[in-house]
Design an enzyme around this catalytic site. Structure first.
Site, PDB file in Angstrom:
ATOM      1  N   SER A   1       4.797   6.964  10.132  1.00 42.40           N
ATOM      2  CA  SER A   1       4.105   7.245  11.388  1.00 42.40           C
ATOM      3  C   SER A   1       4.882   6.591  12.541  1.00 42.40           C
ATOM      4  O   SER A   1       5.847   5.859  12.295  1.00 42.40           O
ATOM      5  CB  SER A   1       2.683   6.676  11.334  1.00 42.40           C
ATOM      6  OG  SER A   1       2.724   5.261  11.229  1.00 42.40           O
TER       7      SER A   1
ATOM      8  N   ASN B   1       0.795  -1.237   0.000  1.00 43.75           N
ATOM      9  CA  ASN B   1       0.000   0.000   0.000  1.00 43.75           C
ATOM     10  C   ASN B   1       0.823   1.281   0.000  1.00 43.75           C
ATOM     11  O   ASN B   1       0.259   2.366  -0.098  1.00 43.75           O
ATOM     12  CB  ASN B   1      -1.008   0.009   1.169  1.00 43.75           C
ATOM     13  CG  ASN B   1      -2.037  -1.080   1.019  1.00 43.75           C
ATOM     14  OD1 ASN B   1      -2.620  -1.231  -0.059  1.00 43.75           O
ATOM     15  ND2 ASN B   1      -2.230  -1.880   2.047  1.00 43.75           N
TER      16      ASN B   1
ATOM     17  N   ASP C   1      13.019 -13.615   9.405  1.00 50.04           N
ATOM     18  CA  ASP C   1      14.026 -14.634   9.072  1.00 50.04           C
ATOM     19  C   ASP C   1      14.998 -14.115   8.008  1.00 50.04           C
ATOM     20  O   ASP C   1      16.200 -14.389   8.068  1.00 50.04           O
ATOM     21  CB  ASP C   1      13.351 -15.906   8.545  1.00 50.04           C
ATOM     22  CG  ASP C   1      12.746 -16.750   9.660  1.00 50.04           C
ATOM     23  OD1 ASP C   1      13.085 -16.546  10.841  1.00 50.04           O
ATOM     24  OD2 ASP C   1      11.924 -17.637   9.336  1.00 50.04           O
TER      25      ASP C   1
ATOM     26  N   ARG D   1      -3.944   9.182  -0.062  1.00 48.61           N
ATOM     27  CA  ARG D   1      -4.939   8.969   0.999  1.00 48.61           C
ATOM     28  C   ARG D   1      -4.263   9.195   2.358  1.00 48.61           C
ATOM     29  O   ARG D   1      -3.063   9.071   2.479  1.00 48.61           O
ATOM     30  CB  ARG D   1      -5.456   7.520   0.995  1.00 48.61           C
ATOM     31  CG  ARG D   1      -5.863   7.024  -0.335  1.00 48.61           C
ATOM     32  CD  ARG D   1      -7.315   6.573  -0.357  1.00 48.61           C
ATOM     33  NE  ARG D   1      -7.636   6.184  -1.729  1.00 48.61           N
ATOM     34  CZ  ARG D   1      -7.468   4.961  -2.200  1.00 48.61           C
ATOM     35  NH1 ARG D   1      -7.073   4.009  -1.396  1.00 48.61           N
ATOM     36  NH2 ARG D   1      -7.719   4.691  -3.465  1.00 48.61           N
TER      37      ARG D   1
ATOM     38  N   TYR E   1       0.177   9.900   6.999  1.00 50.37           N
ATOM     39  CA  TYR E   1       1.380   9.530   6.250  1.00 50.37           C
ATOM     40  C   TYR E   1       2.031  10.681   5.489  1.00 50.37           C
ATOM     41  O   TYR E   1       3.054  10.489   4.839  1.00 50.37           O
ATOM     42  CB  TYR E   1       1.055   8.376   5.291  1.00 50.37           C
ATOM     43  CG  TYR E   1       0.575   7.127   6.008  1.00 50.37           C
ATOM     44  CD1 TYR E   1       1.392   6.492   6.936  1.00 50.37           C
ATOM     45  CD2 TYR E   1      -0.697   6.603   5.785  1.00 50.37           C
ATOM     46  CE1 TYR E   1       0.960   5.366   7.616  1.00 50.37           C
ATOM     47  CE2 TYR E   1      -1.145   5.470   6.454  1.00 50.37           C
ATOM     48  CZ  TYR E   1      -0.305   4.860   7.370  1.00 50.37           C
ATOM     49  OH  TYR E   1      -0.730   3.748   8.040  1.00 50.37           O
TER      50      TYR E   1
ATOM     51  N   ARG F   1      -0.096  -2.584  16.078  1.00 53.20           N
ATOM     52  CA  ARG F   1       1.091  -2.040  15.398  1.00 53.20           C
ATOM     53  C   ARG F   1       2.298  -1.957  16.342  1.00 53.20           C
ATOM     54  O   ARG F   1       3.365  -1.485  15.959  1.00 53.20           O
ATOM     55  CB  ARG F   1       0.805  -0.647  14.836  1.00 53.20           C
ATOM     56  CG  ARG F   1      -0.274  -0.620  13.785  1.00 53.20           C
ATOM     57  CD  ARG F   1      -0.400   0.765  13.155  1.00 53.20           C
ATOM     58  NE  ARG F   1      -1.704   0.930  12.557  1.00 53.20           N
ATOM     59  CZ  ARG F   1      -2.030   0.538  11.325  1.00 53.20           C
ATOM     60  NH1 ARG F   1      -1.131  -0.025  10.543  1.00 53.20           N
ATOM     61  NH2 ARG F   1      -3.255   0.707  10.854  1.00 53.20           N
TER      62      ARG F   1
ATOM     63  N   HIS G   1       9.520   3.864   9.417  1.00 53.12           N
ATOM     64  CA  HIS G   1       8.068   4.080   9.337  1.00 53.12           C
ATOM     65  C   HIS G   1       7.793   5.572   9.282  1.00 53.12           C
ATOM     66  O   HIS G   1       8.434   6.356   9.988  1.00 53.12           O
ATOM     67  CB  HIS G   1       7.345   3.484  10.545  1.00 53.12           C
ATOM     68  CG  HIS G   1       7.510   2.010  10.621  1.00 53.12           C
ATOM     69  ND1 HIS G   1       6.895   1.157   9.736  1.00 53.12           N
ATOM     70  CD2 HIS G   1       8.277   1.244  11.430  1.00 53.12           C
ATOM     71  CE1 HIS G   1       7.255  -0.075  10.018  1.00 53.12           C
ATOM     72  NE2 HIS G   1       8.096  -0.057  11.030  1.00 53.12           N
TER      73      HIS G   1
ATOM     74  N   HIS H   1       4.281  -6.022  11.060  1.00 56.50           N
ATOM     75  CA  HIS H   1       3.654  -6.526  12.286  1.00 56.50           C
ATOM     76  C   HIS H   1       3.250  -7.997  12.203  1.00 56.50           C
ATOM     77  O   HIS H   1       2.705  -8.534  13.168  1.00 56.50           O
ATOM     78  CB  HIS H   1       2.420  -5.670  12.606  1.00 56.50           C
ATOM     79  CG  HIS H   1       2.665  -4.199  12.444  1.00 56.50           C
ATOM     80  ND1 HIS H   1       3.594  -3.509  13.207  1.00 56.50           N
ATOM     81  CD2 HIS H   1       2.160  -3.277  11.578  1.00 56.50           C
ATOM     82  CE1 HIS H   1       3.619  -2.237  12.821  1.00 56.50           C
ATOM     83  NE2 HIS H   1       2.754  -2.079  11.837  1.00 56.50           N
TER      84      HIS H   1
HETATM   85  O1  CA2 Z   1       4.012   4.392   9.202  1.00 58.53           O
HETATM   86  C1  CA2 Z   1       4.403   3.584   8.358  1.00 58.53           C
HETATM   87  O2  CA2 Z   1       5.278   3.850   7.535  1.00 58.53           O
HETATM   88  C2  CA2 Z   1       3.732   2.199   8.272  1.00 58.53           C
HETATM   89  O3  CA2 Z   1       4.727   1.259   7.889  1.00 58.53           O
HETATM   90  C3  CA2 Z   1       2.663   2.313   7.203  1.00 58.53           C
HETATM   91  C4  CA2 Z   1       1.837   1.056   7.071  1.00 58.53           C
HETATM   92  C5  CA2 Z   1       1.276   0.641   8.425  1.00 58.53           C
HETATM   93  O4  CA2 Z   1       0.579  -0.592   8.295  1.00 58.53           O
HETATM   94  C6  CA2 Z   1       2.388   0.493   9.457  1.00 58.53           C
HETATM   95  O5  CA2 Z   1       1.792   0.154  10.697  1.00 58.53           O
HETATM   96  C7  CA2 Z   1       3.159   1.773   9.595  1.00 58.53           C
HETATM   97  C8  CA2 Z   1       0.679   1.292   6.127  1.00 58.53           C
HETATM   98  C9  CA2 Z   1       1.111   1.644   4.750  1.00 58.53           C
HETATM   99  C10 CA2 Z   1      -0.119   2.013   3.994  1.00 58.53           C
HETATM  100  O6  CA2 Z   1       0.172   3.202   3.307  1.00 58.53           O
HETATM  101  C11 CA2 Z   1      -0.863   3.986   2.949  1.00 58.53           C
HETATM  102  C12 CA2 Z   1      -0.529   5.174   2.356  1.00 58.53           C
HETATM  103  C13 CA2 Z   1      -1.519   6.038   1.977  1.00 58.53           C
HETATM  104  C14 CA2 Z   1      -2.838   5.713   2.175  1.00 58.53           C
HETATM  105  C15 CA2 Z   1      -3.185   4.527   2.768  1.00 58.53           C
HETATM  106  C16 CA2 Z   1      -2.185   3.644   3.150  1.00 58.53           C
END
Ligand code: CA2
Length: 146
Positions: free
Chosen positions: A104, A12, A89, A19, A24, A113, A102, A82
C-alpha cells in the site's frame, strides 16, 4: 559480491491474500515469491525469501545478508516500519543496500504510517503498487554493482 537478494517480510505479511485484499491485494506471499523467482532467473539473481513476525529475526537476517555479501535486501517490514529504531540502526550498520517496499501507499493512510524508520535509512522506497512493488525492487537490486 553474491547474486543473492534477500527478500524479508515482517509481521502479519504471512496473512497476505487471506484478509484485506482491498488494501493489500489477493496475492499470497508464496505467489509473490514464485514471480520473483522467475524474474530473478532472467536477471541472473537468486532470491532468499523469508517472513517473520519477530523484529529480531529481521535484524539477524540483515546481518546474514551482509555476511553473505548479498547484492541487496528488499524489505517490507510491515508495521515495524513505523516503530523500529532497531531496524533503522541495522540498515545503517550494514553495507548491503536495503530497498524498502510497501504494498500500500502508507502516505495515503493513517498519520501513524507516515513516518518510516526503514525509509530513513534505506537506499530508496517503492510503495503503492501492490505486489508489483517487489518486482520493481528486484529491478533496482539488479542495477546495483555486482
Ligand atoms: O503496505 C504495506 O506493505 C505495509 O508494510 C503493510 C503493513 C502495514 O502495517 C504498513 O503500514 C504497510 C501491514 C502488514 C499486514 O499485512 C496484512 C496482510 C493481510 C491481512 C492483514 C494484514
Amino acid at each position: 559480491m553474491s547474486n543473492t537478494v534477500f527478500v524479508l517480510n515482517g509481521p502479519n505479511l504471512n496473512l497476505l491474500g487471506m484478509r484485506e485484499p482491498e488494501i493489500y491485494g489477493s496475492d499470497t506471499l508464496d505467489d509473490i515469491a514464485g514471480r520473483l523467482e522467475d524474474k530473478a532467473q532472467g536477471l541472473g539473481l537468486e532470491i532468499e525469501m523469508r517472513q517473520s513476525n519477530h523484529e529480531g529475526h529481521l535484524v539477524d537476517w540483515m546481518h546474514e545478508a551482509q555476511a553473505d555479501n548479498a547484492r541487496a535486501v528488499i524489505l517490507n517490514a510491515g508495521a515495524l516500519t513505523h516503530t523500529s529504531i532497531a531496524l533503522y540502526d541495522t540498515i545503517r550498520a550494514i553495507r548491503t543496500p536495503v530497498i524498502e517496499v510497501h504494498l500500500s501507499n502508507p502516505h495515503t493512510r493513517e498519520a501513524f504510517r507516515h513516518k518510516s524508520f526503514v525509509g530513513m535509512a534505506a537506499v530508496g522506497t517503492i510503495a503503492g503498487f501492490g505486489a508489483l512493488g517487489y518486482e520493481l525492487a528486484l529491478d533496482a537490486a539488479a542495477s546495483f554493482e555486482p
